[in-house]
Design an enzyme around this catalytic site. Structure first.
Site: not given
Ligand code: PGA
Length: 254
Positions: A14-16, A102, A104, A172, A178, A217, A238-239
């Site tokens: 997930n590149w966000k 998600h 977010e 999640e 993150g 993470s 994500g990251g």
């Molecule tokens: P992260 O994000 O791997 O940077 O913790 C995961 C996500 O939000 O899908």
């Protein structure tokens, strides 16, 4: 009763709201180089921002391990919904998956379970596979309410009567996204078992083979342990999905 075939594990990146044409090209060149030397034993989904879907789709073309996914979609099929993007538009671009709910979006945009459920139903209707995210907040975890919080999200944000291959669920924990913190193996196992059991009421059959991802993470160092946990069928990254080499190492953990 017909036995459901076990599906391949899934690793989704997930590149966000990150990336541009140049960085996408670089990332995919590195990822594809890594995968050409070592065949992964999982499906890999790249979820770039909407603006890069078409370009990334072309770059993925003809790689049998790589699929395209979006990070959200409209709950509607077509019409006067300024700024929205329908599941059909995403299929049209070659998407196979769409991340929905998600945290977010749940927290920052107040996206409710009801809306997420409608989006998931619309996505399935158009042949996309929703990756529906659930997960507790730090408060809920500290107050011993994590399991209940996730159960409520499962019950309210997933449509009913789905086939196991039509849906993916990602656990999640919000406090792990993150932050570099991840739950213990036992905590992940417990929540994944809860999700698995809750899916009995959602699936027409074969709830055992719905893929359940862990996200929060994930990195090349911890992925080996995470994917061995019962009922973990992949991960949402994500990251660590923003560098081709790092993401490739995660995919090759399978
Ligand atoms: P992260 O994000 O791997 O940077 O913790 C995961 C996500 O939000 O899908």
């Amino acid at each position: 009763m017909k036995k459901q075939l076990k599906q391949l594990p899934l690793v989704a990146g997930n590149w966000k709201m990150n990336g541009d044409i140049g960085s996408a090209e670089e990332l995919l060149t590195d990822l594809k180089a890594g995968l050409s030397a070592n065949a992964p034993k999982c499906e890999i989904v790249i979820c770039p921002p909407f603006t890069l879907l078409q370009h990334v789709g072309k770059l993925l073309n003809k790689n049998k391990y790589l699929y395209l996914g979006a990070q959200d979609c409209s709950e509607y099929g077509v019409g006067a919904y300024t700024g929205d993007i329908s599941p059909r538009m995403l299929s049209d671009l070659g998407c196979r998956y769409v991340v929905l709910g998600h945290s977010e979006r749940r927290t920052r945009l107040q996206e409710s379970n009801v809306i997420i459920k409608r989006k998931a139903a619309q996505a399935i209707h158009e042949g996309l596979i929703p990756i529906v995210c659930v997960g507790e907040s730090l408060n809920e975890r500290q107050e011993g309410r994590a399991q209940k919080a996730v159960q409520t999200q499962i019950s309210r944000s997933l449509p009913t009567g789905v086939e196991p291959s039509e849906l993916v669920v990602a656990y999640e924990p919000i406090w792990a996204i993150g932050t570099g913190k991840i739950p213990t193996t036992a905590q992940i196992a417990q929540i994944h078992l809860t999700i698995r059991q809750s899916l009995q009421t959602k699936c027409a059959r074969g709830y055992e083979s719905v893929r359940l991802l862990y996200g929060g993470s994930v990195n090349p160092q911890n992925v080996g342990e995470i994917i061995r946990i019962p009922n973990v069928d992949g991960c949402l990254v994500g990251g660590a999905s923003l560098k081709g080499g790092t993401f490739c190492d995660i995919c090759l953990a399978y």
